[in-house]
Design an enzyme around this catalytic site. Structure first.
Site, PDB file in Angstrom:
ATOM      1  N   GLU A   1      12.705   3.466  13.492  1.00  0.00           N
ATOM      2  CA  GLU A   1      12.538   4.315  13.157  1.00  0.00           C
ATOM      3  C   GLU A   1      11.023   4.456  14.263  1.00  0.00           C
ATOM      4  O   GLU A   1      11.089   3.246  14.939  1.00  0.00           O
ATOM      5  CB  GLU A   1      11.773   3.718  11.745  1.00  0.00           C
ATOM      6  CG  GLU A   1      11.165   2.151  12.037  1.00  0.00           C
ATOM      7  CD  GLU A   1      10.672   1.902  10.187  1.00  0.00           C
ATOM      8  OE1 GLU A   1      10.228   2.885   9.409  1.00  0.00           O
ATOM      9  OE2 GLU A   1      10.004   0.845  10.138  1.00  0.00           O
TER      10      GLU A   1
ATOM     11  N   LYS B   1       6.216  -1.764   1.959  1.00  0.00           N
ATOM     12  CA  LYS B   1       5.003  -1.065   2.730  1.00  0.00           C
ATOM     13  C   LYS B   1       3.330  -2.445   2.518  1.00  0.00           C
ATOM     14  O   LYS B   1       2.738  -1.929   1.379  1.00  0.00           O
ATOM     15  CB  LYS B   1       4.668   0.404   2.173  1.00  0.00           C
ATOM     16  CG  LYS B   1       3.865   1.316   3.192  1.00  0.00           C
ATOM     17  CD  LYS B   1       3.842   2.517   2.565  1.00  0.00           C
ATOM     18  CE  LYS B   1       3.175   3.272   3.285  1.00  0.00           C
ATOM     19  NZ  LYS B   1       3.709   3.115   4.990  1.00  0.00           N
TER      20      LYS B   1
ATOM     21  N   LEU C   1      11.242   2.096   7.030  1.00  0.00           N
ATOM     22  CA  LEU C   1      10.986   2.120   5.722  1.00  0.00           C
ATOM     23  C   LEU C   1      11.650   2.797   4.917  1.00  0.00           C
ATOM     24  O   LEU C   1      12.183   4.535   6.080  1.00  0.00           O
ATOM     25  CB  LEU C   1       9.193   1.945   5.994  1.00  0.00           C
ATOM     26  CG  LEU C   1       8.041   3.001   4.742  1.00  0.00           C
ATOM     27  CD1 LEU C   1       8.328   1.570   3.898  1.00  0.00           C
ATOM     28  CD2 LEU C   1       7.296   3.798   4.994  1.00  0.00           C
TER      29      LEU C   1
ATOM     30  N   TYR D   1       0.990  -1.201   0.158  1.00  0.00           N
ATOM     31  CA  TYR D   1      -0.128   0.140  -0.433  1.00  0.00           C
ATOM     32  C   TYR D   1       0.926   1.162  -0.442  1.00  0.00           C
ATOM     33  O   TYR D   1       1.861   0.898   0.511  1.00  0.00           O
ATOM     34  CB  TYR D   1      -0.825  -0.418   0.879  1.00  0.00           C
ATOM     35  CG  TYR D   1      -0.316   0.151   2.932  1.00  0.00           C
ATOM     36  CD1 TYR D   1       0.277  -1.050   3.189  1.00  0.00           C
ATOM     37  CD2 TYR D   1      -0.906   2.074   3.107  1.00  0.00           C
ATOM     38  CE1 TYR D   1       0.787  -0.223   4.425  1.00  0.00           C
ATOM     39  CE2 TYR D   1      -0.083   2.099   4.349  1.00  0.00           C
ATOM     40  CZ  TYR D   1       0.380   1.330   5.115  1.00  0.00           C
ATOM     41  OH  TYR D   1       1.567   1.432   6.029  1.00  0.00           O
TER      42      TYR D   1
HETATM   43  N1  PDD Z   1       3.074   4.888   7.465  1.00  0.00           N
HETATM   44  N2  PDD Z   1       7.529   3.659   8.807  1.00  0.00           N
HETATM   45  C1  PDD Z   1       6.633   3.047   8.473  1.00  0.00           C
HETATM   46  C2  PDD Z   1       6.704   1.602   9.771  1.00  0.00           C
HETATM   47  C3  PDD Z   1       5.034   3.769   8.400  1.00  0.00           C
HETATM   48  O1  PDD Z   1       4.122   3.096   8.419  1.00  0.00           O
HETATM   49  C4  PDD Z   1       5.327   5.028   7.943  1.00  0.00           C
HETATM   50  C5  PDD Z   1       4.307   5.631   7.348  1.00  0.00           C
HETATM   51  C6  PDD Z   1       6.330   5.880   7.740  1.00  0.00           C
HETATM   52  C7  PDD Z   1       6.559   7.085   7.008  1.00  0.00           C
HETATM   53  O2  PDD Z   1       6.421   7.573   5.640  1.00  0.00           O
HETATM   54  P1  PDD Z   1       6.037   8.094   4.670  1.00  0.00           P
HETATM   55  O3  PDD Z   1       6.828   9.210   5.249  1.00  0.00           O
HETATM   56  O4  PDD Z   1       6.252   7.790   3.143  1.00  0.00           O
HETATM   57  O5  PDD Z   1       4.677   8.439   4.953  1.00  0.00           O
HETATM   58  C8  PDD Z   1       7.420   5.256   8.185  1.00  0.00           C
HETATM   59  C9  PDD Z   1       1.713   5.077   6.693  1.00  0.00           C
HETATM   60  C10 PDD Z   1       1.550   7.194   6.473  1.00  0.00           C
HETATM   61  C11 PDD Z   1       0.723   4.491   7.181  1.00  0.00           C
HETATM   62  O6  PDD Z   1       1.150   3.646   7.740  1.00  0.00           O
HETATM   63  O7  PDD Z   1      -0.904   4.438   7.192  1.00  0.00           O
END
Ligand code: PDD
Length: 286
Positions: A179, A147, A203, A32
């Site tokens: 993270e 993801k 991620l 996703y």
């Molecule tokens: N999650 N690390 C993890 C484990 C995450 O699930 C996310 C974002 C990020 C940040 O990535 P980005 O800056 O590209 O949003 C880092 C999204 C927002 C979610 O699962 O809803």
């Protein structure tokens, strides 16, 4: 509620149907993306779609749509409330298979979903006071760069933070803070911004990359290297970043104050840069 996109059609959410035999449902066999959009303009669309392709490659699934095809879908979904800030959610699963069998179907027909949800306006209390985080053992798998929709470990970790009265769980593996359960991690030590390097254990956040770019432009020294848990605890500032939360200052960690216990000066600077970046995107939409 706004219409959503499912397998080639735009339908009302209550009309959308997915088979119980969908591998996304049975196995969490899918990937996703979440893309923030300001006044109808997706932020870093190309980079998000590139990461989607990387995730698809990681699970051995061909991209179901090209970037221009995705773009057209986004434009239509966002057009119903063009002035609003919304998050685009896209999901691609390995589709429906006749039997519940772990092995890939020989000719998968992916299930493709895209929908929007309103994004909450910025919480000024967060900017004033920051948020609390707790540390937790990273119980996820070894391919956190994908993801994946299989988010059970992240769900449990985020819930555990919630139950501890915290906004986020910062995940620690082999003594390294990697993270958050749904965000990337930054610390500030002696005027320098530090974030862990990309790799299979975290991620590659799009917001993370943007923060590093903004830091570059603002002349804030930064480095990508491992952060040991002891260093996290001694940090002058701790931030988390994600598409829906932007850059948030963490001012309490496991009940102890981070630095002065107030959002720090480098966070103030980067937040201003981030808000300016968003304002430019909105202006381009006008
Ligand atoms: N999650 N690390 C993890 C484990 C995450 O699930 C996310 C974002 C990020 C940040 O990535 P980005 O800056 O590209 O949003 C880092 C999204 C927002 C979610 O699962 O809803």
């Amino acid at each position: 509620m706004n219409e959503l996109y499912l397998n080639g059609a735009f339908v009302a959410p209550e009309q959308a149907r997915i088979s119980v035999m969908d591998r996304g449902f049975l196995f969490g066999d899918g990937v996703y993306e979440v893309i923030p959009a300001y006044a109808g303009r997706p932020l870093r669309e190309r980079e998000h779609l590139q990461r989607l392709d990387n995730s698809l490659k990681g699970i051995g699934l061909a991209p179901p749509l090209s970037p221009p095809e995705w773009s057209l879908i986004f434009q239509r979904l966002l057009s119903s409330t063009p002035k609003a800030d919304q998050a685009l959610y896209l999901q691609v699963t390995r589709g429906v298979a006749p039997n519940r069998d772990h092995r890939f179907p020989s000719q998968p027909v992916p299930t493709v979903l895209a929908m929007t949800k309103p994004m909450k306006p910025r919480d000024l209390a967060v900017a004033e006071r920051g948020v609390e985080a707790v540390t937790r053992d990273d119980i996820r798998w070894l391919r956190c760069d994908i993801k994946a929709t299989a988010l059970l470990a992240a769900v449990l970790l985020r819930q555990s933070a919630e139950e501890a009265g915290a906004e986020e769980a910062i995940l620690v593996r082999d003594g390294l803070a990697l993270e958050g359960s749904t965000s990337n991690l930054f610390i500030v030590r002696e005027g320098r911004l530090v974030t862990p390097p990309k790799g299979p254990l975290l991620l590659a956040g799009i917001t993370r990359d943007l923060v590093l770019e903004l830091a570059d432009v603002a002349g804030i020294p930064h480095v990508e290297r491992n952060i040991e848990i002891q260093e996290l605890r001694r940090a002058d500032e701790v931030w988390i970043s994600s598409s829906t939360r932007e850059v948030m200052p963490v001012t309490r960690l496991d009940g102890a104050l981070v630095g002065s216990g107030q959002p720090g000066p480098l966070w103030q600077r980067i937040d201003r840069c981030y808000q300016d970046f968003k304002a430019d995107l909105r202006r381009a939409a006008a």
